[in-house]
Design a protein around this motif. Structure first.
Motif, mmCIF file in Angstrom:
data_model
loop_
_atom_site.group_PDB
_atom_site.id
_atom_site.type_symbol
_atom_site.label_atom_id
_atom_site.label_comp_id
_atom_site.label_asym_id
_atom_site.label_seq_id
_atom_site.Cartn_x
_atom_site.Cartn_y
_atom_site.Cartn_z
ATOM 1 N N SER A 13 -51.396 -101.186 9.542
ATOM 2 C CA SER A 13 -50.744 -102.479 9.276
ATOM 3 C C SER A 13 -50.673 -102.856 7.800
ATOM 4 O O SER A 13 -49.946 -103.772 7.436
ATOM 5 C CB SER A 13 -51.500 -103.601 10.003
ATOM 6 N N PHE A 14 -51.432 -102.191 6.951
ATOM 7 C CA PHE A 14 -51.555 -102.600 5.553
ATOM 8 C C PHE A 14 -50.839 -101.631 4.623
ATOM 9 O O PHE A 14 -51.346 -100.546 4.342
ATOM 10 C CB PHE A 14 -53.033 -102.690 5.154
ATOM 11 N N ARG A 15 -49.674 -102.028 4.113
ATOM 12 C CA ARG A 15 -48.961 -101.180 3.152
ATOM 13 C C ARG A 15 -49.537 -101.382 1.760
ATOM 14 O O ARG A 15 -50.015 -100.455 1.144
ATOM 15 C CB ARG A 15 -47.466 -101.519 3.144
ATOM 16 N N ALA A 16 -49.461 -102.608 1.263
ATOM 17 C CA ALA A 16 -49.982 -102.916 -0.071
ATOM 18 C C ALA A 16 -51.497 -103.072 0.010
ATOM 19 O O ALA A 16 -52.050 -103.377 1.065
ATOM 20 C CB ALA A 16 -49.361 -104.212 -0.586
ATOM 21 N N GLY A 38 -50.949 -107.406 16.254
ATOM 22 C CA GLY A 38 -50.249 -106.642 15.226
ATOM 23 C C GLY A 38 -50.510 -107.089 13.808
ATOM 24 O O GLY A 38 -49.930 -106.552 12.862
ATOM 25 N N SER A 39 -51.398 -108.066 13.620
ATOM 26 C CA SER A 39 -51.641 -108.576 12.269
ATOM 27 C C SER A 39 -52.638 -107.750 11.474
ATOM 28 O O SER A 39 -52.818 -107.979 10.287
ATOM 29 C CB SER A 39 -52.098 -110.039 12.330
ATOM 30 N N GLY A 40 -53.320 -106.790 12.135
ATOM 31 C CA GLY A 40 -54.203 -105.893 11.403
ATOM 32 C C GLY A 40 -55.689 -106.076 11.655
ATOM 33 O O GLY A 40 -56.504 -105.476 10.960
ATOM 34 N N LYS A 41 -56.050 -106.864 12.649
ATOM 35 C CA LYS A 41 -57.480 -107.083 12.935
ATOM 36 C C LYS A 41 -58.194 -105.769 13.251
ATOM 37 O O LYS A 41 -59.233 -105.472 12.672
ATOM 38 C CB LYS A 41 -57.648 -108.066 14.100
ATOM 39 N N ASP A 46 -60.818 -100.060 11.800
ATOM 40 C CA ASP A 46 -60.412 -98.666 11.573
ATOM 41 C C ASP A 46 -60.678 -98.254 10.126
ATOM 42 O O ASP A 46 -61.117 -97.133 9.862
ATOM 43 C CB ASP A 46 -58.935 -98.465 11.893
ATOM 44 N N ALA A 47 -60.416 -99.150 9.189
ATOM 45 C CA ALA A 47 -60.615 -98.842 7.767
ATOM 46 C C ALA A 47 -62.095 -98.619 7.459
ATOM 47 O O ALA A 47 -62.443 -97.702 6.714
ATOM 48 C CB ALA A 47 -60.052 -99.959 6.893
ATOM 49 N N LEU A 155 -64.007 -104.761 23.963
ATOM 50 C CA LEU A 155 -64.424 -105.342 25.241
ATOM 51 C C LEU A 155 -64.238 -106.848 25.250
ATOM 52 O O LEU A 155 -63.867 -107.426 26.266
ATOM 53 C CB LEU A 155 -65.881 -104.991 25.536
ATOM 54 N N ARG A 156 -64.500 -107.506 24.123
ATOM 55 C CA ARG A 156 -64.319 -108.962 24.072
ATOM 56 C C ARG A 156 -62.869 -109.339 24.326
ATOM 57 O O ARG A 156 -62.582 -110.355 24.917
ATOM 58 C CB ARG A 156 -64.799 -109.509 22.728
ATOM 59 N N LYS A 157 -61.943 -108.515 23.874
ATOM 60 C CA LYS A 157 -60.527 -108.796 24.099
ATOM 61 C C LYS A 157 -60.195 -108.731 25.588
ATOM 62 O O LYS A 157 -59.359 -109.471 26.069
ATOM 63 C CB LYS A 157 -59.647 -107.765 23.379
ATOM 64 N N MET A 158 -60.852 -107.811 26.314
ATOM 65 C CA MET A 158 -60.512 -107.588 27.711
ATOM 66 C C MET A 158 -61.266 -108.513 28.660
ATOM 67 O O MET A 158 -60.878 -108.697 29.790
ATOM 68 C CB MET A 158 -60.814 -106.136 28.099
ATOM 69 N N THR A 159 -62.365 -109.110 28.225
ATOM 70 C CA THR A 159 -63.178 -109.946 29.091
ATOM 71 C C THR A 159 -62.571 -111.335 29.179
ATOM 72 O O THR A 159 -62.432 -112.018 28.163
ATOM 73 C CB THR A 159 -64.612 -110.030 28.550
ATOM 74 N N PRO A 160 -62.206 -111.789 30.397
ATOM 75 C CA PRO A 160 -61.624 -113.125 30.515
ATOM 76 C C PRO A 160 -62.693 -114.189 30.254
ATOM 77 O O PRO A 160 -63.873 -113.963 30.491
ATOM 78 C CB PRO A 160 -61.159 -113.173 31.975
#
Length: 164
Positions: A13-16, A38-41, A46-47, A155-160
């Motif tokens: 997600s990070f060009r510059a 899609g904002s790069g979280k 990953d970085a 996992l936090r993203k998937m846990t309701p």
């Protein structure tokens, strides 16, 4: 491990080049990373993983397709410390990658240094040696790091949320 600074350029997600100052963010305690899809979280995690271990857990073969489609290279630099008081040591790991076809990715720089008030000491400067030294310093492998840091985020993203 206490993160200090992360610099990212050309990665997903990070060009510059972007710089994240964790010391500033954690100045009042905990902090969160928020933003729309899609904002790069996830690219931030990953970085860190790429800097420390030379691989991105969710990329095929650890590196395939990690460079932003509009770029031919990517770079990460991550500084962190281990220990407390007089035992505290601060390190910086840098890695740079280049691609021609966005599938195959080749390392052009891998470097781990220990930072001192008077300068720095190079601890490793070859891709596999940097990874081995990071594993020695942190005491965990890439798989352990992904299970302890990256997987809980997914996992936090998937846990309701709990109904209340």
């Amino acid at each position: 491990m206490k993160p200090h600074k992360l610099k990212i350029s050309g990665l997903q997600s990070f060009r510059a080049e972007q710089e994240i100052d964790f010391d500033h963010l954690s100045g009042r305690g905990m902090f969160g990373i928020f933003g729309p899809t899609g904002s790069g979280k996830s690219t931030i995690l990953d970085a860190v993983t790429l800097a420390l271990y030379g691989r991105v857990g969710r990329a095929r073969s650890g590196k395939q397709g990690i460079i932003n489609e509009g770029e031919s290279s990517a770079a990460v630099s991550f500084s962190f410390s281990i220990g407390a008081g007089v035992e505290r040591k601060t390190y910086c790991v840098e890695r740079k990658y280049r691609t021609r076809d966005h599938l195959s990715v080749n390392s052009t720089l891998s470097r781990l240094v220990e930072l001192h008030p008077a300068g720095e000491t190079v601890l490793a400067d070859q891709e596999s040696a940097v990874t081995a030294k990071v594993e020695e310093i942190l005491g965990i492998t890439l798989d352990d790091f992904v299970r302890a840091v990256v997987l809980p985020q997914a996992l936090r993203k998937m846990t309701p949320p709990l109904a209340g």
